[in-house]
Design an enzyme around this catalytic site. Structure first.
Site, short mmCIF file in Angstrom:
data_model
loop_
_atom_site.label_atom_id
_atom_site.label_comp_id
_atom_site.label_asym_id
_atom_site.label_seq_id
_atom_site.Cartn_x
_atom_site.Cartn_y
_atom_site.Cartn_z
N ASP A 165 1.02 -1.16 0.03
CA ASP A 165 0.06 0.03 0.07
C ASP A 165 0.87 1.30 -0.03
O ASP A 165 1.45 1.78 1.19
CB ASP A 165 -0.98 -0.04 1.38
N GLU A 258 1.97 1.65 13.40
CA GLU A 258 0.90 1.92 12.37
C GLU A 258 -0.29 0.83 13.16
O GLU A 258 -0.38 -0.29 12.78
CB GLU A 258 1.20 1.16 11.20
N GLU A 267 -9.60 -3.35 15.61
CA GLU A 267 -8.49 -4.26 15.83
C GLU A 267 -8.23 -3.93 17.28
O GLU A 267 -7.40 -4.69 17.84
CB GLU A 267 -7.31 -4.15 14.95
N HIS A 388 -5.30 0.60 1.62
CA HIS A 388 -5.84 -0.85 1.70
C HIS A 388 -6.82 -0.65 2.67
O HIS A 388 -7.79 -1.69 2.92
CB HIS A 388 -4.76 -1.82 2.19
C1 LIG Z 1 -0.89 -3.05 11.02
S1 LIG Z 1 0.48 -4.16 11.29
C2 LIG Z 1 1.56 -2.88 10.97
C3 LIG Z 1 2.98 -3.58 11.01
C4 LIG Z 1 4.18 -2.82 10.52
N1 LIG Z 1 4.49 -1.93 11.54
C5 LIG Z 1 4.03 -1.97 9.22
O1 LIG Z 1 3.76 -0.89 9.49
O2 LIG Z 1 4.11 -2.56 8.26
C6 LIG Z 1 0.40 -4.17 13.26
C7 LIG Z 1 1.41 -5.17 13.70
O3 LIG Z 1 1.32 -4.95 15.16
C8 LIG Z 1 1.30 -6.22 15.68
N2 LIG Z 1 0.65 -6.06 17.01
C9 LIG Z 1 -0.54 -5.86 17.14
N3 LIG Z 1 -0.95 -5.90 18.56
C10 LIG Z 1 0.16 -5.92 19.24
C11 LIG Z 1 0.57 -5.95 20.43
N4 LIG Z 1 -0.27 -5.96 21.39
N5 LIG Z 1 1.82 -6.12 20.94
C12 LIG Z 1 2.69 -6.41 19.63
N6 LIG Z 1 2.75 -6.48 18.57
C13 LIG Z 1 1.28 -6.17 18.31
C14 LIG Z 1 0.67 -7.35 14.85
O4 LIG Z 1 0.93 -8.44 15.02
C15 LIG Z 1 1.02 -6.74 13.43
O5 LIG Z 1 2.22 -7.50 12.92
#
Ligand SMILES: C[S@@+](CC[C@H](N)C(=O)[O-])C[C@H]1O[C@@H](n2cnc3c(N)ncnc32)[C@H](O)[C@@H]1O
Length: 506
Positions: A165, A258, A267, A388
């Site tokens: 994206d 993010e 989420e 996205h």
């Molecule tokens: C929307 S994705 C963004 C990934 C990356 N930062 C990017 O911008 O491409 C969110 C990520 O946060 C992780 N995540 C969500 N909640 C979390 C938490 N409480 N602790 C650690 N990781 C978390 C998810 O597994 C996912 O890989």
């Protein structure tokens, strides 16, 4: 740590003069000095070894760990790896070098006490008593939802979808690189690092050290991807675990993340972002992004209403379908409390710009990177380059009839649920028109209850607007009437930036 198991047992932290990781083939990797912490990691009691040079070295599952004395100030600790399958179950371990014999004795007695407590807690669990060792995330989120969620993000395919994206990834890149001053020489925490792309951007902008915290199996890939960038990887430590539970060796000057889902809040990751702020960010530290806004406006779409009613719908729509300029709700990530996000109530008030049938509420969001040098917005607005996230429309069960100039009032009430999303209660009403206006009585109202977790994905391109939608051209709301931030990244530039980011991952 909130665990009862942790509260009973003191002390839980020991300074070691060094440790050596045991690995096969036998090449010992010395780390010194190191702190050994007894705690609960990903809901499992364990010992975490954290190097003072930066980040987690290894975490051993206490329930499977054995500790042996090799000498007065030397010991060896080995645990069967709980991640691998039974057929391929290899052990991992460390040799420990203590500074003094008393410290070695203290560590051994703490180990025994923690192990005993861990196994007694295991019995409680097998008898069906709820674990008290849960962190904030585990307390509020259903285990099956969390499992599916982290399984999803553990797959490269889904990380790739976000990386590709280019509005999203390009805007993050621009926001970081144009605000180098906020990163150079600073300690950064990447909250939910995924593939580690934002950690790489931060390191590229000169960060002193980046802690990339990721709870899913993607953490292992991130380690590999980051290691492929030797010039940056020395300044990045991947920490596998939830931001609600991991410990970091130092506080951060800036958080990058993010955490945005559909309608910004889906989420429930914004809650993890503000928990990370409270746990890791220094006072007056920065947050990238800094704030988010949800924009909402009534829309008219006969085609959509024929297709589906009483449902949240995700797709990209033509902004000319909007019936009034949007209302906006701001969430300031630097100030919001986690609990503020449990229930969000937004009063709605509009003046219709045309006579039409209103079919529901169209919503989108944007986030601000409030850098010291440049302020940059990432927008998901209709009419802007599609992301996205697309946009989301809450379709009523019954349409409302409005006249141009008529007031539309209502309310969007969102209540967080334990499957990492929200139940949405939407009401839109129109006030009396014509001779009865002074009395201000409501003549028409339409409500719906929707689950944000279960939208209807209708991924069409923005529909060409046709007059068959029963509106006159001069009554239509023009895109310039909508109060949105201009998406001023040129596509070409973003493409280049995304390619550059992708190349660095190789
Ligand atoms: C929307 S994705 C963004 C990934 C990356 N930062 C990017 O911008 O491409 C969110 C990520 O946060 C992780 N995540 C969500 N909640 C979390 C938490 N409480 N602790 C650690 N990781 C978390 C998810 O597994 C996912 O890989």
């Amino acid at each position: 740590m909130e665990a009862a198991i942790g509260k009973k047992l003191q002390p839980s932290e020991f300074q070691l003069s060094s440790i050596c990781q045991l690995s096969f083939p036998f090449s010992e990797v010395p780390n010194s000095p190191v702190v050994a912490r007894f705690g609960v990691y990903s809901g499992v009691p364990g010992i975490q070894f954290v190097s003072s040079a930066g980040g987690e070295v290894m975490t051993l599952d206490l329930r499977k760990a054995q500790l042996y004395k090799l000498g007065p100030v030397a010991s060896i600790c080995i645990a069967e790896d709980s991640v691998t399958s039974k057929e391929n179950s290899y052990s991992k371990g460390v040799t420990l070098q203590f500074r003094k014999e008393e410290e070695s004795k203290g560590f051994h007695s703490a180990f025994e006490a923690w192990k005993e407590e861990a196994s007694s807690q295991g019995q409680h669990l097998s008898n069906g008593v709820l674990s008290t060792s849960k962190n904030k995330f585990d307390h509020k989120i259903e285990a099956s939802s969390a499992k599916m969620y982290f399984h999803y993000y553990g797959q490269l395919l889904h990380q790739q979808n976000m990386l590709q994206d280019y509005v999203r990834t390009g805007t993050y890149y621009a926001a970081v690189i144009e605000n180098r001053a906020d990163f150079t020489g600073r300690v950064v925490v990447d909250v939910g690092a995924g593939s580690g792309i934002l950690s790489l951007f931060a390191a590229q902008a000169g960060a002193k050290h980046v802690y990339a915290v990721e709870a899913s199996e993607m953490a292992e890939y991130a380690r590999k991807l980051i290691a492929g960038n030797p010039s940056l990887s020395q300044r990045i430590t991947v920490v596998k675990g939830k931001v609600e539970e991991v410990e970091l060796p130092e506080k951060a000057d800036i958080l990058i993340s993010e955490p945005m889902g559909t309608l910004l809040v889906n989420e429930r990751m914004l809650e993890s972002y503000v928990i990370a702020r409270d746990r890791f960010l220094l006072p007056n530290g920065k947050m990238f992004p800094t704030l988010g806004r949800i924009h909402m406006a009534p829309f008219s779409d006969e085609f959509l209403f024929i297709e589906i009613a009483n449902k949240p719908v995700v797709d990209a729509f033509d902004p000319r379908l909007l019936v009034a300029p949007p209302v906006c709700h701001i969430i300031d990530f630097t100030k919001s409390k986690e609990e503020d996000l449990y229930e969000i109530n937004i009063p709605l008030k509009y003046t219709a710009t045309m006579g039409t049938r209103v079919h529901g509420l169209a919503c989108w969001f944007d986030v601000l990177f409030d850098g010291s040098t440049v302020q940059r917005w990432l927008t998901t607005a209709p009419g802007s380059p599609t992301t996205h996230w697309y946009q989301i429309r809450c379709v009523l069960s019954q349409p409302l009839y409005v006249m141009a100039g008529q007031e539309i009032t209502g309310n969007l009430h969102m209540v967080a649920h334990n499957a990492q999303s929200y139940t949405m209660y939407l009401t839109l009403s129109t006030k009396m028109w014509g001779p009865g206006l002074e009395q201000g009585g409501i003549i028409q109202s339409s409500s719906c209850k929707l689950d944000l977790k279960e939208p209807y994905y209708r991924m069409s391109q923005p529909q060409a607007y046709t007059l068959a939608q029963d509106q006159q051209p001069n009554q239509l709301l023009q895109p310039q009437d909508i109060q949105i931030q201009p998406q001023d990244l040129e596509d070409e530039l973003m493409m280049q930036q995304t390619q550059q980011a992708g190349n660095e991952l190789q």
